[in-house]
Design a protein around this motif. Sequence first.
Motif, PDB file in Angstrom:
ATOM      1  N   HIS A  17       0.870  -1.335  -0.041  1.00 26.08           N
ATOM      2  CA  HIS A  17       0.016   0.071  -0.103  1.00 26.08           C
ATOM      3  C   HIS A  17       0.612   1.052   0.057  1.00 26.08           C
ATOM      4  CE1 HIS A  17      -3.242   2.648   0.971  1.00 26.08           C
ATOM      5  NE2 HIS A  17      -2.768   3.220   1.810  1.00 26.08           N
ATOM      6  N   ASP A  18       2.064   1.258   0.862  1.00 25.10           N
ATOM      7  CA  ASP A  18       2.812   2.515   0.797  1.00 25.10           C
ATOM      8  C   ASP A  18       3.495   2.730  -0.486  1.00 25.10           C
ATOM      9  OD1 ASP A  18       1.925   3.101   3.496  1.00 25.10           O
ATOM     10  OD2 ASP A  18       3.557   2.018   4.375  1.00 25.10           O
ATOM     11  N   LEU A  19       3.792   1.626  -1.118  1.00 20.61           N
ATOM     12  CA  LEU A  19       4.378   1.715  -2.474  1.00 20.61           C
ATOM     13  C   LEU A  19       3.532   2.207  -3.376  1.00 20.61           C
ATOM     14  CD1 LEU A  19       6.284  -1.599  -2.464  1.00 20.61           C
ATOM     15  CD2 LEU A  19       7.541   0.510  -2.864  1.00 20.61           C
ATOM     16  N   MET A  20       2.070   1.932  -3.286  1.00 18.62           N
ATOM     17  CA  MET A  20       1.244   2.493  -4.303  1.00 18.62           C
ATOM     18  C   MET A  20       1.386   4.183  -4.150  1.00 18.62           C
ATOM     19  SD  MET A  20       0.091   0.321  -5.998  1.00 18.62           S
ATOM     20  CE  MET A  20       1.507  -0.452  -5.871  1.00 18.62           C
TER      21      MET A  20
ATOM     22  N   GLU B  42      -5.117   9.552   0.662  1.00 17.57           N
ATOM     23  CA  GLU B  42      -5.695   8.196   0.949  1.00 17.57           C
ATOM     24  C   GLU B  42      -6.804   8.072  -0.005  1.00 17.57           C
ATOM     25  OE1 GLU B  42      -4.500   6.014   2.748  1.00 17.57           O
ATOM     26  OE2 GLU B  42      -3.128   6.911   3.976  1.00 17.57           O
ATOM     27  N   VAL B  43      -7.619   8.941   0.008  1.00 17.02           N
ATOM     28  CA  VAL B  43      -8.958   8.850  -0.907  1.00 17.02           C
ATOM     29  C   VAL B  43      -8.455   8.591  -2.487  1.00 17.02           C
ATOM     30  CG1 VAL B  43     -10.809  10.035  -1.976  1.00 17.02           C
ATOM     31  CG2 VAL B  43     -10.358  10.409   0.530  1.00 17.02           C
ATOM     32  N   VAL B  44      -7.464   9.194  -2.933  1.00 18.71           N
ATOM     33  CA  VAL B  44      -7.111   8.946  -4.228  1.00 18.71           C
ATOM     34  C   VAL B  44      -6.353   7.673  -4.604  1.00 18.71           C
ATOM     35  CG1 VAL B  44      -5.552   9.511  -6.152  1.00 18.71           C
ATOM     36  CG2 VAL B  44      -6.659  11.304  -4.725  1.00 18.71           C
ATOM     37  N   VAL B  45      -5.629   7.211  -3.460  1.00 19.90           N
ATOM     38  CA  VAL B  45      -5.154   5.835  -3.580  1.00 19.90           C
ATOM     39  C   VAL B  45      -6.283   4.738  -3.523  1.00 19.90           C
ATOM     40  CG1 VAL B  45      -3.577   4.095  -2.456  1.00 19.90           C
ATOM     41  CG2 VAL B  45      -2.768   6.531  -2.496  1.00 19.90           C
ATOM     42  N   LYS B  46      -7.103   5.086  -2.507  1.00 21.67           N
ATOM     43  CA  LYS B  46      -8.138   4.052  -2.649  1.00 21.67           C
ATOM     44  C   LYS B  46      -9.131   3.987  -3.515  1.00 21.67           C
ATOM     45  CE  LYS B  46      -8.348   2.140   1.416  1.00 21.67           C
ATOM     46  NZ  LYS B  46      -6.757   2.197   1.504  1.00 21.67           N
ATOM     47  N   TRP B  47      -9.346   4.993  -4.464  1.00 24.50           N
ATOM     48  CA  TRP B  47      -9.937   4.903  -5.852  1.00 24.50           C
ATOM     49  C   TRP B  47      -9.270   3.993  -6.634  1.00 24.50           C
ATOM     50  CZ3 TRP B  47     -14.704   6.038  -7.753  1.00 24.50           C
ATOM     51  CH2 TRP B  47     -15.654   7.070  -6.985  1.00 24.50           C
ATOM     52  N   PHE B  48      -7.899   4.190  -6.564  1.00 25.45           N
ATOM     53  CA  PHE B  48      -6.962   3.340  -7.605  1.00 25.45           C
ATOM     54  C   PHE B  48      -6.979   2.072  -7.290  1.00 25.45           C
ATOM     55  CE2 PHE B  48      -2.797   1.463  -8.360  1.00 25.45           C
ATOM     56  CZ  PHE B  48      -2.658   1.615  -9.625  1.00 25.45           C
ATOM     57  N   GLU B  49      -6.964   1.649  -5.663  1.00 25.31           N
ATOM     58  CA  GLU B  49      -6.933   0.471  -5.475  1.00 25.31           C
ATOM     59  C   GLU B  49      -8.390  -0.205  -5.615  1.00 25.31           C
ATOM     60  OE1 GLU B  49      -3.367   0.434  -1.894  1.00 25.31           O
ATOM     61  OE2 GLU B  49      -5.753   0.887  -1.526  1.00 25.31           O
TER      62      GLU B  49
ATOM     63  N   ILE C 171      -1.335  -4.768  -9.527  1.00 23.59           N
ATOM     64  CA  ILE C 171      -0.371  -4.160  -8.722  1.00 23.59           C
ATOM     65  C   ILE C 171       0.323  -5.256  -7.732  1.00 23.59           C
ATOM     66  CG2 ILE C 171      -1.104  -1.924  -8.859  1.00 23.59           C
ATOM     67  CD1 ILE C 171      -2.449  -2.548  -5.810  1.00 23.59           C
ATOM     68  N   LEU C 172      -0.327  -6.257  -7.709  1.00 20.24           N
ATOM     69  CA  LEU C 172       0.217  -7.595  -6.947  1.00 20.24           C
ATOM     70  C   LEU C 172       1.348  -8.344  -7.525  1.00 20.24           C
ATOM     71  CD1 LEU C 172      -2.726  -8.519  -4.671  1.00 20.24           C
ATOM     72  CD2 LEU C 172      -0.944  -6.840  -4.188  1.00 20.24           C
ATOM     73  N   ASN C 173       1.379  -8.112  -8.950  1.00 14.23           N
ATOM     74  CA  ASN C 173       2.269  -9.135  -9.956  1.00 14.23           C
ATOM     75  C   ASN C 173       3.400  -8.371  -9.809  1.00 14.23           C
ATOM     76  OD1 ASN C 173       0.334 -11.183 -10.286  1.00 14.23           O
ATOM     77  ND2 ASN C 173      -0.587 -10.091 -12.052  1.00 14.23           N
ATOM     78  N   VAL C 174       4.013  -7.437  -9.217  1.00 15.58           N
ATOM     79  CA  VAL C 174       5.403  -6.852  -9.272  1.00 15.58           C
ATOM     80  C   VAL C 174       6.041  -7.076  -8.028  1.00 15.58           C
ATOM     81  CG1 VAL C 174       6.343  -4.649  -9.426  1.00 15.58           C
ATOM     82  CG2 VAL C 174       4.458  -4.849 -10.390  1.00 15.58           C
ATOM     83  N   TYR C 175       7.266  -7.762  -8.339  1.00 22.23           N
ATOM     84  CA  TYR C 175       8.159  -8.120  -7.044  1.00 22.23           C
ATOM     85  C   TYR C 175       8.942  -6.874  -6.787  1.00 22.23           C
ATOM     86  CZ  TYR C 175      10.112 -11.905  -4.452  1.00 22.23           C
ATOM     87  OH  TYR C 175      10.664 -12.916  -3.521  1.00 22.23           O
ATOM     88  N   TYR C 176       8.324  -6.044  -5.953  1.00 23.51           N
ATOM     89  CA  TYR C 176       8.993  -4.681  -5.590  1.00 23.51           C
ATOM     90  C   TYR C 176      10.296  -4.721  -4.950  1.00 23.51           C
ATOM     91  CZ  TYR C 176       4.250  -3.160  -6.676  1.00 23.51           C
ATOM     92  OH  TYR C 176       3.036  -2.811  -7.350  1.00 23.51           O
TER      93      TYR C 176
ATOM     94  N   VAL D 288      11.353   5.236 -10.766  1.00 23.93           N
ATOM     95  CA  VAL D 288       9.789   5.390 -10.487  1.00 23.93           C
ATOM     96  C   VAL D 288       9.190   5.471 -11.934  1.00 23.93           C
ATOM     97  CG1 VAL D 288       8.041   6.646  -9.514  1.00 23.93           C
ATOM     98  CG2 VAL D 288       9.876   5.689  -7.938  1.00 23.93           C
ATOM     99  N   ASP D 289       9.701   6.435 -12.425  1.00 19.96           N
ATOM    100  CA  ASP D 289       8.936   6.840 -13.892  1.00 19.96           C
ATOM    101  C   ASP D 289       8.859   5.410 -14.729  1.00 19.96           C
ATOM    102  OD1 ASP D 289       8.508   9.473 -13.013  1.00 19.96           O
ATOM    103  OD2 ASP D 289      10.277  10.225 -14.094  1.00 19.96           O
ATOM    104  N   SER D 290       9.988   4.800 -14.679  1.00 20.98           N
ATOM    105  CA  SER D 290      10.051   3.638 -15.585  1.00 20.98           C
ATOM    106  C   SER D 290       8.978   2.380 -15.120  1.00 20.98           C
ATOM    107  CB  SER D 290      11.456   2.963 -15.510  1.00 20.98           C
ATOM    108  OG  SER D 290      11.631   1.712 -16.464  1.00 20.98           O
ATOM    109  N   LEU D 291       9.058   2.233 -13.716  1.00 25.81           N
ATOM    110  CA  LEU D 291       8.131   1.420 -13.245  1.00 25.81           C
ATOM    111  C   LEU D 291       6.529   1.791 -13.394  1.00 25.81           C
ATOM    112  CD1 LEU D 291       7.700  -1.209 -11.710  1.00 25.81           C
ATOM    113  CD2 LEU D 291       8.044  -0.041  -9.672  1.00 25.81           C
ATOM    114  N   ARG D 292       6.347   3.153 -13.308  1.00 22.25           N
ATOM    115  CA  ARG D 292       4.908   3.540 -13.633  1.00 22.25           C
ATOM    116  C   ARG D 292       4.588   3.182 -15.151  1.00 22.25           C
ATOM    117  NH1 ARG D 292       5.774   9.499 -11.107  1.00 22.25           N
ATOM    118  NH2 ARG D 292       5.229   9.239  -9.159  1.00 22.25           N
TER     119      ARG D 292
END
Length: 248
Positions: A153-156, A169-176, A222-227, A235-239
Amino acid sequence: GRAYPSHTELRVRDEGSGEEEKGYYELYPEHIPTSPLQKALLAAGSAVMALYDPYRHDMVAVLGETTGCLALPNLRDKMKHHPEGYRILQERPRIRLSTLDMARLRVLPDGSLGREYVRFLEDNKVSPDTRVLPKFVDDEELAYVIQRYREVHDLMHTLLGMPTNMLGEVVVKWFEAIQTGLPMCVLGAAFGPIRLSARKLKILATELVPWAIRSGHNASCILNVYYEQRWEQPVDSLREEIGILPPP
Protein backbone atom coordinates in the motif's frame (compact mmCIF):
# COMPACT_ATOMS: atom_id res chain seq x y z
CA GLY A 1 0.52 -24.83 -5.26
CA ARG A 2 0.33 -25.46 -1.54
CA ALA A 3 -1.91 -28.16 -0.14
CA TYR A 4 -3.80 -26.03 2.40
CA PRO A 5 -7.55 -26.28 3.07
CA SER A 6 -9.57 -23.54 1.38
CA HIS A 7 -11.89 -22.81 4.29
CA THR A 8 -12.36 -23.41 7.97
CA GLU A 9 -15.54 -25.40 7.92
CA LEU A 10 -15.00 -28.98 9.01
CA ARG A 11 -17.36 -31.90 9.61
CA VAL A 12 -16.42 -33.83 12.73
CA ARG A 13 -18.12 -36.93 14.09
CA ASP A 14 -19.46 -36.90 17.61
CA GLU A 15 -18.26 -40.18 19.09
CA GLY A 16 -21.19 -40.36 21.48
CA SER A 17 -24.03 -39.87 19.01
CA GLY A 18 -22.29 -40.92 15.82
CA GLU A 19 -23.61 -37.78 14.15
CA GLU A 20 -21.54 -35.21 12.28
CA GLU A 21 -21.26 -31.72 13.68
CA LYS A 22 -19.92 -28.58 12.04
CA GLY A 23 -16.75 -27.18 13.60
CA TYR A 24 -14.03 -24.66 12.79
CA TYR A 25 -10.25 -24.91 13.00
CA GLU A 26 -7.21 -22.68 12.62
CA LEU A 27 -5.44 -22.47 9.24
CA TYR A 28 -2.41 -20.35 10.21
CA PRO A 29 -0.99 -19.07 13.53
CA GLU A 30 -2.90 -15.76 13.63
CA HIS A 31 -6.16 -17.19 12.27
CA ILE A 32 -9.32 -16.72 14.33
CA PRO A 33 -12.02 -19.15 13.13
CA THR A 34 -15.38 -17.41 12.69
CA SER A 35 -18.81 -18.45 11.44
CA PRO A 36 -20.60 -16.60 8.60
CA LEU A 37 -22.79 -14.82 11.19
CA GLN A 38 -19.76 -13.71 13.15
CA LYS A 39 -18.15 -12.41 9.97
CA ALA A 40 -21.27 -10.42 9.12
CA LEU A 41 -21.30 -8.83 12.58
CA LEU A 42 -17.57 -8.05 12.36
CA ALA A 43 -18.04 -6.52 8.91
CA ALA A 44 -20.92 -4.31 10.06
CA GLY A 45 -19.15 -3.16 13.21
CA SER A 46 -15.83 -2.49 11.52
CA ALA A 47 -17.54 -0.58 8.69
CA VAL A 48 -19.20 1.78 11.17
CA MET A 49 -15.96 2.36 13.05
CA ALA A 50 -13.91 2.81 9.87
CA LEU A 51 -16.36 5.42 8.58
CA TYR A 52 -16.31 7.23 11.92
CA ASP A 53 -12.51 7.20 12.08
CA PRO A 54 -10.74 6.33 8.79
CA TYR A 55 -7.43 6.19 10.65
CA ARG A 56 -8.56 3.17 12.66
CA HIS A 57 -6.38 0.84 10.61
CA ASP A 58 -7.36 -2.14 12.75
CA MET A 59 -11.03 -1.67 11.84
CA VAL A 60 -10.18 -1.10 8.18
CA ALA A 61 -8.21 -4.36 8.26
CA VAL A 62 -11.11 -6.33 9.77
CA LEU A 63 -13.48 -4.87 7.16
CA GLY A 64 -11.14 -5.92 4.35
CA GLU A 65 -10.83 -9.48 5.64
CA THR A 66 -14.53 -10.08 6.33
CA THR A 67 -15.79 -8.67 3.01
CA GLY A 68 -13.09 -9.81 0.59
CA CYS A 69 -14.45 -13.31 -0.08
CA LEU A 70 -14.95 -12.63 -3.82
CA ALA A 71 -12.14 -10.17 -4.53
CA LEU A 72 -9.31 -12.08 -2.85
CA PRO A 73 -9.69 -15.30 -4.91
CA ASN A 74 -9.76 -13.17 -8.06
CA LEU A 75 -6.52 -11.43 -7.04
CA ARG A 76 -4.93 -14.77 -6.18
CA ASP A 77 -5.86 -16.15 -9.60
CA LYS A 78 -4.34 -13.10 -11.32
CA MET A 79 -1.12 -13.75 -9.43
CA LYS A 80 -1.12 -17.45 -10.27
CA HIS A 81 -1.43 -16.72 -13.97
CA HIS A 82 1.42 -14.20 -14.06
CA PRO A 83 5.10 -15.31 -13.90
CA GLU A 84 6.17 -12.65 -11.40
CA GLY A 85 2.96 -12.92 -9.39
CA TYR A 86 3.30 -16.70 -9.22
CA ARG A 87 6.85 -16.37 -7.86
CA ILE A 88 5.58 -14.01 -5.18
CA LEU A 89 2.93 -16.54 -4.14
CA GLN A 90 5.54 -19.28 -3.93
CA GLU A 91 8.28 -17.32 -2.16
CA ARG A 92 6.02 -15.25 0.13
CA PRO A 93 8.25 -12.13 0.47
CA ARG A 94 7.43 -9.71 3.27
CA ILE A 95 7.95 -5.95 3.38
CA ARG A 96 8.98 -5.24 6.97
CA LEU A 97 11.75 -3.26 8.61
CA SER A 98 13.39 -6.61 9.39
CA THR A 99 13.50 -7.52 5.69
CA LEU A 100 14.47 -4.09 4.31
CA ASP A 101 18.04 -2.87 4.03
CA MET A 102 17.15 0.73 4.84
CA ALA A 103 20.77 1.93 4.73
CA ARG A 104 21.14 0.61 1.18
CA LEU A 105 17.82 2.07 0.05
CA ARG A 106 18.75 5.51 1.41
CA VAL A 107 21.84 5.75 -0.80
CA LEU A 108 20.12 4.69 -4.02
CA PRO A 109 19.82 7.43 -6.67
CA ASP A 110 17.04 9.98 -6.33
CA GLY A 111 14.07 8.89 -8.41
CA SER A 112 14.67 5.17 -7.87
CA LEU A 113 11.87 3.13 -6.31
CA GLY A 114 13.88 2.25 -3.20
CA ARG A 115 15.03 5.82 -2.50
CA GLU A 116 11.59 7.32 -3.08
CA TYR A 117 9.93 4.64 -0.96
CA VAL A 118 12.23 5.40 1.99
CA ARG A 119 11.67 9.12 1.43
CA PHE A 120 7.90 8.54 1.57
CA LEU A 121 8.20 6.56 4.83
CA GLU A 122 10.38 9.19 6.47
CA ASP A 123 8.49 12.25 5.22
CA ASN A 124 5.15 10.84 6.37
CA LYS A 125 6.51 9.18 9.53
CA VAL A 126 5.04 5.77 8.70
CA SER A 127 6.43 2.26 9.00
CA PRO A 128 5.68 -0.95 7.07
CA ASP A 129 5.53 -2.72 10.45
CA THR A 130 2.18 -1.09 11.21
CA ARG A 131 0.40 -3.41 8.76
CA VAL A 132 -1.54 -5.86 10.92
CA LEU A 133 -1.52 -9.59 10.24
CA PRO A 134 -4.68 -11.20 8.81
CA LYS A 135 -6.94 -13.01 11.28
CA PHE A 136 -10.32 -13.65 9.70
CA VAL A 137 -9.46 -14.87 6.18
CA ASP A 138 -10.40 -18.54 5.95
CA ASP A 139 -7.73 -19.59 3.50
CA GLU A 140 -4.00 -19.57 4.19
CA GLU A 141 -3.04 -18.50 0.68
CA LEU A 142 -5.68 -15.76 0.52
CA ALA A 143 -4.46 -14.50 3.90
CA TYR A 144 -1.07 -13.94 2.29
CA VAL A 145 -2.70 -12.15 -0.66
CA ILE A 146 -4.37 -9.57 1.58
CA GLN A 147 -1.19 -9.25 3.64
CA ARG A 148 0.76 -8.56 0.44
CA TYR A 149 -1.82 -5.96 -0.58
CA ARG A 150 -1.39 -4.21 2.78
CA GLU A 151 2.39 -4.23 2.58
CA VAL A 152 2.51 -2.73 -0.93
CA HIS A 153 0.00 0.00 0.00
CA ASP A 154 2.78 2.46 0.85
CA LEU A 155 4.42 1.63 -2.47
CA MET A 156 1.16 2.63 -4.16
CA HIS A 157 1.43 6.00 -2.42
CA THR A 158 4.99 6.25 -3.73
CA LEU A 159 4.10 5.34 -7.31
CA LEU A 160 1.00 7.55 -7.34
CA GLY A 161 2.83 10.43 -5.69
CA MET A 162 0.19 10.77 -2.96
CA PRO A 163 0.79 11.77 0.69
CA THR A 164 -0.90 10.11 3.68
CA ASN A 165 -3.38 12.91 4.37
CA MET A 166 -7.09 12.29 3.76
CA LEU A 167 -6.98 13.60 0.19
CA GLY A 168 -4.05 11.33 -0.68
CA GLU A 169 -5.64 8.30 0.98
CA VAL A 170 -8.90 8.80 -0.93
CA VAL A 171 -7.06 9.00 -4.25
CA VAL A 172 -5.09 5.82 -3.51
CA LYS A 173 -8.33 4.09 -2.44
CA TRP A 174 -9.96 4.96 -5.79
CA PHE A 175 -6.98 3.45 -7.60
CA GLU A 176 -6.98 0.34 -5.36
CA ALA A 177 -10.75 -0.07 -5.65
CA ILE A 178 -10.46 -0.33 -9.44
CA GLN A 179 -7.40 -2.59 -9.17
CA THR A 180 -8.54 -5.00 -6.45
CA GLY A 181 -12.33 -4.87 -6.25
CA LEU A 182 -12.06 -5.07 -2.45
CA PRO A 183 -15.27 -3.68 -0.86
CA MET A 184 -13.12 -1.99 1.79
CA CYS A 185 -11.42 0.08 -0.91
CA VAL A 186 -14.74 0.91 -2.58
CA LEU A 187 -16.15 2.06 0.76
CA GLY A 188 -13.10 4.22 1.49
CA ALA A 189 -13.21 5.76 -1.99
CA ALA A 190 -16.93 6.53 -1.73
CA PHE A 191 -17.14 7.87 1.82
CA GLY A 192 -13.63 9.22 2.44
CA PRO A 193 -14.34 12.53 0.64
CA ILE A 194 -17.05 13.56 3.15
CA ARG A 195 -14.30 14.88 5.45
CA LEU A 196 -12.68 17.05 2.78
CA SER A 197 -13.08 20.80 2.32
CA ALA A 198 -14.96 22.21 -0.67
CA ARG A 199 -11.68 23.23 -2.35
CA LYS A 200 -10.18 19.76 -1.99
CA LEU A 201 -13.43 18.13 -3.14
CA LYS A 202 -13.26 20.18 -6.34
CA ILE A 203 -9.65 19.11 -6.99
CA LEU A 204 -10.58 15.51 -6.19
CA ALA A 205 -13.60 15.43 -8.50
CA THR A 206 -12.12 17.30 -11.44
CA GLU A 207 -8.52 16.06 -11.48
CA LEU A 208 -7.49 13.35 -9.06
CA VAL A 209 -10.36 10.83 -9.16
CA PRO A 210 -10.61 10.74 -12.99
CA TRP A 211 -6.83 10.21 -13.13
CA ALA A 212 -6.91 7.51 -10.44
CA ILE A 213 -9.74 5.67 -12.21
CA ARG A 214 -7.99 5.83 -15.60
CA SER A 215 -4.74 4.63 -14.03
CA GLY A 216 -6.52 1.82 -12.17
CA HIS A 217 -8.09 0.52 -15.37
CA ASN A 218 -4.93 1.03 -17.43
CA ALA A 219 -2.48 -0.57 -14.97
CA SER A 220 -1.64 -4.24 -14.75
CA CYS A 221 -2.27 -5.99 -11.43
CA ILE A 222 -0.22 -4.23 -8.75
CA LEU A 223 0.31 -7.52 -6.89
CA ASN A 224 2.22 -8.99 -9.84
CA VAL A 225 5.27 -6.80 -9.26
CA TYR A 226 8.15 -8.15 -7.16
CA TYR A 227 8.93 -4.72 -5.71
CA GLU A 228 11.79 -6.03 -3.56
CA GLN A 229 13.67 -6.82 -6.75
CA ARG A 230 12.89 -3.44 -8.34
CA TRP A 231 14.40 -1.03 -5.78
CA GLU A 232 16.95 0.33 -8.26
CA GLN A 233 14.40 0.83 -11.04
CA PRO A 234 13.37 4.48 -11.64
CA VAL A 235 9.87 5.25 -10.44
CA ASP A 236 8.94 6.76 -13.82
CA SER A 237 10.08 3.58 -15.56
CA LEU A 238 8.05 1.35 -13.21
CA ARG A 239 4.98 3.55 -13.61
CA GLU A 240 5.25 3.20 -17.36
CA GLU A 241 5.77 -0.55 -17.12
CA ILE A 242 2.75 -1.06 -14.84
CA GLY A 243 0.60 1.41 -16.75
CA ILE A 244 0.14 4.13 -14.13
CA LEU A 245 -0.44 7.46 -15.85
CA PRO A 246 1.79 10.41 -14.80
CA PRO A 247 0.32 12.12 -11.69
CA PRO A 248 -1.49 15.40 -12.38
